[in-house]
Design an enzyme around this catalytic site. Structure first.
Site, PDB file in Angstrom:
ATOM      1  N   ASP A  27      21.500 -19.772  28.368  1.00  0.00           N
ATOM      2  CA  ASP A  27      22.791 -19.186  28.042  1.00  0.00           C
ATOM      3  C   ASP A  27      23.718 -20.344  27.630  1.00  0.00           C
ATOM      4  O   ASP A  27      23.392 -21.519  27.883  1.00  0.00           O
ATOM      5  CB  ASP A  27      23.296 -18.460  29.303  1.00  0.00           C
ATOM      6  N   PHE A  28      24.846 -20.066  26.995  1.00  0.00           N
ATOM      7  CA  PHE A  28      25.728 -21.165  26.570  1.00  0.00           C
ATOM      8  C   PHE A  28      26.885 -21.390  27.560  1.00  0.00           C
ATOM      9  O   PHE A  28      26.865 -22.332  28.345  1.00  0.00           O
ATOM     10  CB  PHE A  28      26.250 -20.928  25.142  1.00  0.00           C
ATOM     11  N   ASP A  29      27.861 -20.452  27.587  1.00  0.00           N
ATOM     12  CA  ASP A  29      29.068 -20.672  28.408  1.00  0.00           C
ATOM     13  C   ASP A  29      28.735 -20.595  29.900  1.00  0.00           C
ATOM     14  O   ASP A  29      28.152 -19.609  30.356  1.00  0.00           O
ATOM     15  CB  ASP A  29      30.126 -19.620  28.068  1.00  0.00           C
ATOM     16  N   ASP A 212      24.244 -17.804  33.702  1.00  0.00           N
ATOM     17  CA  ASP A 212      25.245 -17.624  34.769  1.00  0.00           C
ATOM     18  C   ASP A 212      25.895 -16.238  34.750  1.00  0.00           C
ATOM     19  O   ASP A 212      26.815 -15.979  35.518  1.00  0.00           O
ATOM     20  CB  ASP A 212      26.357 -18.684  34.653  1.00  0.00           C
TER      21      ASP A 212
END
Ligand SMILES: [Mg+2]
Length: 266
Positions: A27-29, A212
């Site tokens: 995932d990124f953020d 997350d």
């Protein structure tokens, strides 16, 4: 029972080393980049970028970044060494090829109209921001006064209601998301990426997925045997392992790069 990742590294190493290829899904953020007050400012640290570059240069590794951001947005933030699955996996950029979920792509003009109407009706509310991401849209209210949130919510419901055969609303962190009504999530995107990878890789593929968000839970559920890692301690999870935050994710990526035989050697 979810375990702290740091206690299970030998087990993880043997799972990775038993395979002949590693699919690393991120995932990124909140996973590759710290959460920041304005999502437009989110960046990977130099250290995270360096280890991601190192991993994607290895022939034994395929990396995929899977995010609620649009694939174009990911292109700017991540680059093209990794497969980029944007809009919660509804669009996937792999090299020069782009795949888009057919129904979501068909409804894109409707979503564009919805966004135009939202801007017309709510554009004057200070701090309210409509983001048209192509296949999905976000209505951010992080910077709006809390007294305005009921009005924002009412406008949104009024504008989206006539299109509820195609779209539904979901509330995230200080954001309302407008999503197409299709049976597709981050987990579906990973399974598609994995299926395509099996066509070019003959041996066993180990899958590691780190995220997350609640939306990452769909992927954890669909990957029961994989090395699944939830970032953060607060929420319940279907992942096998947990780490505290994005700094630990970078540490783990460094560990994969230097301490697993599969990745170190090829
Ligand atoms: Mg996230």
């Amino acid at each position: 029972m979810t375990q702290p990742l740091i206690d299970r590294l030998p087990e993880i190493a043997s799972e990775i080393d038993a395979a002949s290829h590693l699919l690393l899904c991120l995932d990124f953020d909140g996973t590759l980049a710290p959460i920041v007050p304005d999502p437009a400012d989110a960046r990977m640290s130099a250290e995270t970028r360096a280890v991601l570059d190192q991993l994607t240069s290895r022939s034994a590794v395929t990396a995929a970044v899977i995010s609620g951001r649009s694939a174009r947005d990911l292109q700017m933030r991540v680059g093209l060494n990794a497969i980029l699955a944007g809009n919660h996996g509804l669009e996937i950029i792999e090299g020069n090829a782009i795949w888009r979920h057919p129904a979501a792509a068909r409804w894109q003009p409707v979503l564009h109209e919805i966004c135009g109407e939202l801007v017309a009706r709510a554009g004057q509310i200070p701090g309210a921001l409509v983001e048209d991401k192509g296949l999905t849209a976000s209505f951010h209210y992080r910077n709006a006064a809390s007294a305005d949130v009921p009005l924002i919510s009412e406008i949104l419901n009024t504008v989206v209601a006539p299109h509820d055969d195609c779209f539904f609303l979901r509330e995230g962190r200080k954001v309302f998301e407008i999503l197409p009504k299709v049976q597709w999530d981050k987990g579906s995107a990973v399974l598609r990426i994995l299926e395509r990878l099996h066509k070019t890789q003959s041996g066993e593929i180990a899958v590691c997925y780190i995220g997350d968000d609640t939306t990452d839970e769909c992927a954890f559920h669909r990957l029961p045997g994989a090395i699944t890692v939830r970032v953060g301690w607060n929420q319940p999870t279907a992942a096998r392992f947990r780490v505290a935050g994005d700094a630990e994710v970078t540490e783990f990526l460094n560990w994969i790069s230097t301490s697993t035989n599969l990745v170190r050697q090829r």
